[in-house]
Design a protein around this motif. Structure first.
Motif, PDB file in Angstrom:
ATOM      1  N   ALA A   1     -58.837  -1.667  24.804  1.00 11.62           N
ATOM      2  CA  ALA A   1     -59.733  -2.631  25.451  1.00 11.62           C
ATOM      3  C   ALA A   1     -58.949  -3.839  25.928  1.00 11.62           C
ATOM      4  N   VAL A   2     -59.451  -4.420  27.011  1.00 13.51           N
ATOM      5  CA  VAL A   2     -58.964  -5.717  27.480  1.00 13.51           C
ATOM      6  C   VAL A   2     -60.158  -6.658  27.533  1.00 13.51           C
ATOM      7  N   VAL A   3     -59.992  -7.827  26.943  1.00 17.16           N
ATOM      8  CA  VAL A   3     -61.007  -8.877  26.997  1.00 17.16           C
ATOM      9  C   VAL A   3     -60.378 -10.069  27.704  1.00 17.16           C
ATOM     10  N   ASN A   4     -60.973 -10.481  28.813  1.00 15.57           N
ATOM     11  CA  ASN A   4     -60.467 -11.629  29.549  1.00 15.57           C
ATOM     12  C   ASN A   4     -61.424 -12.807  29.415  1.00 15.57           C
ATOM     13  N   THR A   5     -60.874 -13.965  29.064  1.00 18.12           N
ATOM     14  CA  THR A   5     -61.706 -15.161  28.922  1.00 18.12           C
ATOM     15  C   THR A   5     -61.224 -16.295  29.819  1.00 18.12           C
ATOM     16  N   VAL A   6     -60.357 -15.984  30.775  1.00 19.38           N
ATOM     17  CA  VAL A   6     -59.829 -17.035  31.643  1.00 19.38           C
ATOM     18  C   VAL A   6     -60.278 -16.833  33.079  1.00 19.38           C
ATOM     19  N   GLY A   7     -60.412 -17.942  33.775  1.00 17.83           N
ATOM     20  CA  GLY A   7     -60.762 -17.951  35.184  1.00 17.83           C
ATOM     21  C   GLY A   7     -60.794 -19.399  35.630  1.00 17.83           C
TER      22      GLY A   7
ATOM     23  N   GLY B   1     -54.957  -2.507  35.070  1.00 19.98           N
ATOM     24  CA  GLY B   1     -55.201  -2.013  33.712  1.00 19.98           C
ATOM     25  C   GLY B   1     -55.608  -0.563  33.652  1.00 19.98           C
ATOM     26  N   LEU B   2     -56.234  -0.052  34.719  1.00 19.21           N
ATOM     27  CA  LEU B   2     -56.657   1.347  34.740  1.00 19.21           C
ATOM     28  C   LEU B   2     -55.494   2.313  34.560  1.00 19.21           C
TER      29      LEU B   2
ATOM     30  N   ASN C   1     -57.902  -7.798  39.770  1.00 15.60           N
ATOM     31  CA  ASN C   1     -56.539  -7.293  39.567  1.00 15.60           C
ATOM     32  C   ASN C   1     -56.366  -6.726  38.164  1.00 15.60           C
ATOM     33  N   LEU C   2     -56.888  -7.446  37.192  1.00 19.89           N
ATOM     34  CA  LEU C   2     -56.764  -7.029  35.795  1.00 19.89           C
ATOM     35  C   LEU C   2     -57.308  -5.615  35.604  1.00 19.89           C
ATOM     36  N   VAL C   3     -58.447  -5.336  36.182  1.00 13.13           N
ATOM     37  CA  VAL C   3     -59.054  -4.008  36.060  1.00 13.13           C
ATOM     38  C   VAL C   3     -58.254  -2.976  36.842  1.00 13.13           C
ATOM     39  N   LYS C   4     -57.883  -3.321  38.076  1.00 14.80           N
ATOM     40  CA  LYS C   4     -57.151  -2.394  38.940  1.00 14.80           C
ATOM     41  C   LYS C   4     -55.835  -1.965  38.296  1.00 14.80           C
TER      42      LYS C   4
ATOM     43  N   LYS D   1     -47.811  -8.137  39.183  1.00 13.09           N
ATOM     44  CA  LYS D   1     -46.566  -7.796  38.487  1.00 13.09           C
ATOM     45  C   LYS D   1     -46.583  -8.313  37.052  1.00 13.09           C
ATOM     46  N   SER D   2     -47.144  -9.494  36.859  1.00 11.20           N
ATOM     47  CA  SER D   2     -47.255 -10.062  35.518  1.00 11.20           C
ATOM     48  C   SER D   2     -48.192  -9.232  34.653  1.00 11.20           C
ATOM     49  N   LEU D   3     -49.297  -8.796  35.232  1.00 10.81           N
ATOM     50  CA  LEU D   3     -50.235  -7.944  34.493  1.00 10.81           C
ATOM     51  C   LEU D   3     -49.590  -6.613  34.114  1.00 10.81           C
ATOM     52  N   LYS D   4     -48.887  -6.006  35.063  1.00  9.90           N
ATOM     53  CA  LYS D   4     -48.235  -4.723  34.787  1.00  9.90           C
ATOM     54  C   LYS D   4     -47.198  -4.870  33.689  1.00  9.90           C
TER      55      LYS D   4
END
Length: 202
Positions: free
Chosen positions: A60-66, A99-100, A94-97, A46-49
């Protein structure tokens, strides 16, 4: 110029990524939201959406956290495993799912893993396992993404800028400057490769 969402912009890896994205319109986000344009928790769909809806169309999305927990395998608790898996593995998936649904045709995702799945060290089994999972996810899911969307993962060694934090854990490792890692992010966002694990090691 591309519209790029950079998640984790305030961290050392986020700052490294930023050096490779300077010609683009970069929108920053982080879990706390402090010092960035938006707040986001990648473990929460929900936060990503909400983030993607607020930003609008992007390239583009660039993720640097984990987030990762560190302990010997025999001492790792279920809670420590879950925290690492939910952030570094499931969070990025989740980010990819999510983000699509929002990314432009021909856009790209760039995720983050880490060298410890190739060069293991003590107490880093959770980090190594989830990094390996993300490397595999990227190699495979690239064949399934629609609309000419690309995906890659940066697999870096320790940064010079973070050596004071991680150096004692990584004897014998040679740190690399953040600007070198930034080039890997630039290659992923601005190139045409997909399904690649981009290693940055000394």
């Amino acid at each position: 110029m591309k519209k790029v969402i950079l998640i984790g912009a305030q961290g050392k890896m986020g700052q490294a990524a930023l050096t490779g994205l300077q010609k683009h319109h970069v929108i920053t986000a982080s879990r706390s939201g402090n010092g960035t344009d938006y707040q986001v928790d990648i473990t929460d769909k929900k936060s990503l959406k909400a983030l993607f809806e607020k930003v609008g169309p992007f390239d583009a999305v660039v993720n640097t956290v984990g987030y990762c927990e560190y302990a010997d395998f025999t001492d790792m608790t279920d809670e420590q495993w879950d925290a690492t898996v939910q952030s570094k593995m499931i969070g990025q998936i989740n980010l990819v799912k999510v983000g699509l649904e929002f990314i432009n045709d021909g856009g790209s995702f760039t995720l983050i893993s880490g060298i410890l799945n190739v060069k293991p060290i003590p107490m880093a089994i959770a980090d190594a396992t989830t990094s390996g999972a993300i490397d595999t996810f990227v190699r495979c899911v690239a064949h399934e993404l629609p609309r000419s969307i690309r995906i890659n993962v940066i697999n870096p060694t320790v940064l010079e800028e973070a050596w004071d934090v991680y150096g004692d854990m990584m004897p014998g490792f040679q740190p690399v400057p953040g600007t070198l890692v930034g080039k890997a992010f630039e290659r992923s966002v601005d190139g045409f490769i997909t399904g690649q694990v981009i290693f940055v090691d000394a």
